[in-house]
Design a protein around this motif. Structure first.
Motif, PDB file in Angstrom:
ATOM      1  N   UNK A   1       0.836  -1.197   0.000  1.00 34.02           N
ATOM      2  CA  UNK A   1       0.000   0.000   0.000  1.00 34.02           C
ATOM      3  C   UNK A   1       0.873   1.250   0.000  1.00 34.02           C
ATOM      4  N   UNK A   2       0.574   2.163  -0.934  1.00 32.50           N
ATOM      5  CA  UNK A   2       1.280   3.453  -1.001  1.00 32.50           C
ATOM      6  C   UNK A   2       0.274   4.533  -1.375  1.00 32.50           C
ATOM      7  N   UNK A   3       0.080   5.504  -0.489  1.00 36.11           N
ATOM      8  CA  UNK A   3      -0.863   6.588  -0.718  1.00 36.11           C
ATOM      9  C   UNK A   3      -2.243   6.031  -1.069  1.00 36.11           C
ATOM     10  N   UNK A   4      -2.777   6.407  -2.250  1.00 39.29           N
ATOM     11  CA  UNK A   4      -4.116   5.972  -2.646  1.00 39.29           C
ATOM     12  C   UNK A   4      -4.093   4.697  -3.497  1.00 39.29           C
ATOM     13  N   UNK A   5      -2.924   4.138  -3.725  1.00 41.17           N
ATOM     14  CA  UNK A   5      -2.795   3.000  -4.620  1.00 41.17           C
ATOM     15  C   UNK A   5      -2.159   1.810  -3.915  1.00 41.17           C
ATOM     16  N   UNK A   6      -2.168   0.679  -4.614  1.00 38.36           N
ATOM     17  CA  UNK A   6      -1.435  -0.508  -4.172  1.00 38.36           C
ATOM     18  C   UNK A   6      -0.417  -0.848  -5.246  1.00 38.36           C
ATOM     19  N   UNK A   7       0.834  -0.965  -4.823  1.00 42.25           N
ATOM     20  CA  UNK A   7       1.905  -1.337  -5.759  1.00 42.25           C
ATOM     21  C   UNK A   7       1.953  -2.860  -5.861  1.00 42.25           C
ATOM     22  N   UNK A   8       1.876  -3.362  -7.080  1.00 42.97           N
ATOM     23  CA  UNK A   8       1.925  -4.794  -7.344  1.00 42.97           C
ATOM     24  C   UNK A   8       3.327  -5.163  -7.801  1.00 42.97           C
ATOM     25  N   UNK A   9       4.002  -6.015  -7.053  1.00 43.07           N
ATOM     26  CA  UNK A   9       5.321  -6.532  -7.452  1.00 43.07           C
ATOM     27  C   UNK A   9       5.094  -7.921  -8.054  1.00 43.07           C
ATOM     28  N   UNK A  10       5.411  -8.070  -9.329  1.00 46.92           N
ATOM     29  CA  UNK A  10       5.222  -9.360  -9.998  1.00 46.92           C
ATOM     30  C   UNK A  10       6.447  -9.684 -10.825  1.00 46.92           C
ATOM     31  N   UNK A  11       6.394 -10.805 -11.537  1.00 44.82           N
ATOM     32  CA  UNK A  11       7.638 -11.300 -12.126  1.00 44.82           C
ATOM     33  C   UNK A  11       8.171 -10.435 -13.272  1.00 44.82           C
ATOM     34  N   UNK A  12       7.356  -9.488 -13.774  1.00 46.40           N
ATOM     35  CA  UNK A  12       7.835  -8.612 -14.846  1.00 46.40           C
ATOM     36  C   UNK A  12       8.047  -7.175 -14.392  1.00 46.40           C
ATOM     37  N   UNK A  13       7.953  -6.935 -13.080  1.00 49.81           N
ATOM     38  CA  UNK A  13       8.215  -5.589 -12.605  1.00 49.81           C
ATOM     39  C   UNK A  13       7.195  -5.118 -11.594  1.00 49.81           C
ATOM     40  N   UNK A  14       6.768  -3.865 -11.732  1.00 49.89           N
ATOM     41  CA  UNK A  14       5.821  -3.259 -10.805  1.00 49.89           C
ATOM     42  C   UNK A  14       4.687  -2.593 -11.578  1.00 49.89           C
ATOM     43  N   UNK A  15       3.523  -2.484 -10.909  1.00 53.63           N
ATOM     44  CA  UNK A  15       2.381  -1.789 -11.484  1.00 53.63           C
ATOM     45  C   UNK A  15       1.514  -1.270 -10.349  1.00 53.63           C
ATOM     46  N   UNK A  16       0.607  -0.348 -10.665  1.00 44.30           N
ATOM     47  CA  UNK A  16      -0.298   0.215  -9.673  1.00 44.30           C
ATOM     48  C   UNK A  16      -1.726  -0.242  -9.934  1.00 44.30           C
ATOM     49  N   UNK A  17      -2.458  -0.556  -8.859  1.00 47.62           N
ATOM     50  CA  UNK A  17      -3.888  -0.859  -8.966  1.00 47.62           C
ATOM     51  C   UNK A  17      -4.638  -0.011  -7.947  1.00 47.62           C
ATOM     52  N   UNK A  18      -5.911   0.218  -8.223  1.00 49.11           N
ATOM     53  CA  UNK A  18      -6.735   1.027  -7.328  1.00 49.11           C
ATOM     54  C   UNK A  18      -7.253   0.246  -6.128  1.00 49.11           C
ATOM     55  N   UNK A  19      -7.237  -1.092  -6.213  1.00 47.70           N
ATOM     56  CA  UNK A  19      -7.796  -1.918  -5.143  1.00 47.70           C
ATOM     57  C   UNK A  19      -7.011  -1.715  -3.843  1.00 47.70           C
ATOM     58  N   UNK A  20      -7.731  -1.662  -2.726  1.00 45.59           N
ATOM     59  CA  UNK A  20      -7.080  -1.550  -1.418  1.00 45.59           C
ATOM     60  C   UNK A  20      -6.559  -2.912  -0.973  1.00 45.59           C
ATOM     61  N   UNK A  21      -5.633  -2.891  -0.018  1.00 42.45           N
ATOM     62  CA  UNK A  21      -5.121  -4.156   0.520  1.00 42.45           C
ATOM     63  C   UNK A  21      -6.242  -4.968   1.161  1.00 42.45           C
ATOM     64  N   UNK A  22      -7.169  -4.297   1.826  1.00 41.41           N
ATOM     65  CA  UNK A  22      -8.275  -5.010   2.473  1.00 41.41           C
ATOM     66  C   UNK A  22      -9.100  -5.753   1.433  1.00 41.41           C
ATOM     67  N   UNK A  23      -9.417  -5.084   0.329  1.00 39.91           N
ATOM     68  CA  UNK A  23     -10.184  -5.720  -0.744  1.00 39.91           C
ATOM     69  C   UNK A  23      -9.431  -6.897  -1.331  1.00 39.91           C
ATOM     70  N   UNK A  24      -8.141  -6.720  -1.586  1.00 41.75           N
ATOM     71  CA  UNK A  24      -7.338  -7.791  -2.176  1.00 41.75           C
ATOM     72  C   UNK A  24      -7.197  -8.963  -1.211  1.00 41.75           C
ATOM     73  N   UNK A  25      -7.079  -8.681   0.070  1.00 39.86           N
ATOM     74  CA  UNK A  25      -6.989  -9.753   1.057  1.00 39.86           C
ATOM     75  C   UNK A  25      -8.293 -10.529   1.123  1.00 39.86           C
ATOM     76  N   UNK A  26      -9.423  -9.844   1.004  1.00 42.34           N
ATOM     77  CA  UNK A  26     -10.707 -10.525   1.009  1.00 42.34           C
ATOM     78  C   UNK A  26     -10.874 -11.418  -0.213  1.00 42.34           C
ATOM     79  N   UNK A  27     -10.374 -10.981  -1.355  1.00 43.29           N
ATOM     80  CA  UNK A  27     -10.531 -11.752  -2.587  1.00 43.29           C
ATOM     81  C   UNK A  27      -9.551 -12.911  -2.676  1.00 43.29           C
ATOM     82  N   UNK A  28      -8.313 -12.682  -2.237  1.00 44.29           N
ATOM     83  CA  UNK A  28      -7.256 -13.665  -2.477  1.00 44.29           C
ATOM     84  C   UNK A  28      -6.544 -14.079  -1.198  1.00 44.29           C
ATOM     85  N   UNK A  29      -7.250 -14.030  -0.078  1.00 47.63           N
ATOM     86  CA  UNK A  29      -6.614 -14.257   1.218  1.00 47.63           C
ATOM     87  C   UNK A  29      -5.920 -15.590   1.371  1.00 47.63           C
TER      88      UNK A  29
END
Length: 241
Positions: free
Chosen positions: A150-178
């Motif tokens: 989590x950074x400011x209003x976004x979530x930074x996604x670290x994946x095998x090809x680098x980094x990207x930003x998504x609008x989903x909150x950590x709470x939402x992502x944890x609920x979906x993919x916990x």
């Protein structure tokens, strides 16, 4: 880690009630919905977001085999465990990538193994997070994500090809993919399958190491025991695909 959310689908009330008692008697699991009508299951999955569906095979209307095919098209698709009195459907069940196949009457220890198998099920390549950069939309396979920060209003996604930003909150992502991620800090989730080690940096801060990623998220004191347990539970031969 949040409880494993279990949906029970069976047209017989006594069967649903018995499964609910078994699920509630297991640590780390809870019943999020109990459903009798197969026609309502897909919409109920969208509403309740179960991790696992305990699915009877023979029901009026849509049978469990056809229903499992429909559930596979959801994003993310729940794990399916067939529960039935008839063994002849086992081949169909595993062709549909069912996590397990339980024969009634279900024993508590057998159900526990099936739910643990569902908890460790890897996500398929079709389950993605969408990141928008200007007019460009990037679909990131969740199975390739190492960390979510989590950074400011976004979530930074670290994946095998680098980094990207998504609008989903950590709470939402944890609920979906916990079941696939573990919370290591109030601002960080990391993928269980890529969790490699735990170390203390020069400032005395505990951090996790992740396979295929230079990101080293901090671990809070309240999550330290959970991280150590997750590392202890990992098979020694497990390697990322």
């Amino acid at each position: 880690m949040s409880d494993q959310r279990v949906m029970i689908v069976d047209d017989e009330p006594p069967a649903r009630d018995r499964l609910a008692r078994l699920v509630d008697g297991l640590a780390g699991t809870s019943v999020c919905a109990s459903i009798a009508e197969a026609e309502t299951v897909v919409d109920a999955c969208r509403s309740h977001q179960p991790d696992v569906v305990l699915l009877d095979v023979e029901m009026p209307g849509i049978d469990g085999i056809d229903l499992a095919r429909r559930l596979r098209r959801l994003s993310p698709p729940p794990a399916v465990v067939f529960v039935t009195a008839f063994e002849q459907y086992a081949v169909d069940a595993f062709e549909l990538a069912a996590v397990d196949y339980l024969v009634k009457p279900v024993r508590a220890e057998r159900l526990a193994r099936a739910l643990e198998r569902a908890r460790n099920r890897p996500l398929g390549p079709g389950v993605t997070l969408r990141s928008r950069l200007g007019e460009r939309v990037l679909a990131i396979p969740v199975s390739e994500i190492r960390a979510l920060i989590a950074e400011d209003k976004y979530t930074v996604v670290h994946f095998d090809q680098g980094e990207a930003l998504v609008d989903d909150s950590l709470v939402t992502l944890e609920q979906r993919f916990g079941r696939h991620f573990i919370r290591v800090h109030r601002k960080a989730l990391v993928a269980r399958r890529y969790l490699r080690g735990l170390y203390r940096d020069a400032d005395g801060q505990e951090r996790v190491e992740l396979d295929g990623c230079n990101c080293r998220p901090p671990v809070s004191r309240r999550n330290l025991t959970l991280v150590r347990q997750a590392l202890d539970d990992k098979p020694e031969t497990e390697l990322p695909e």
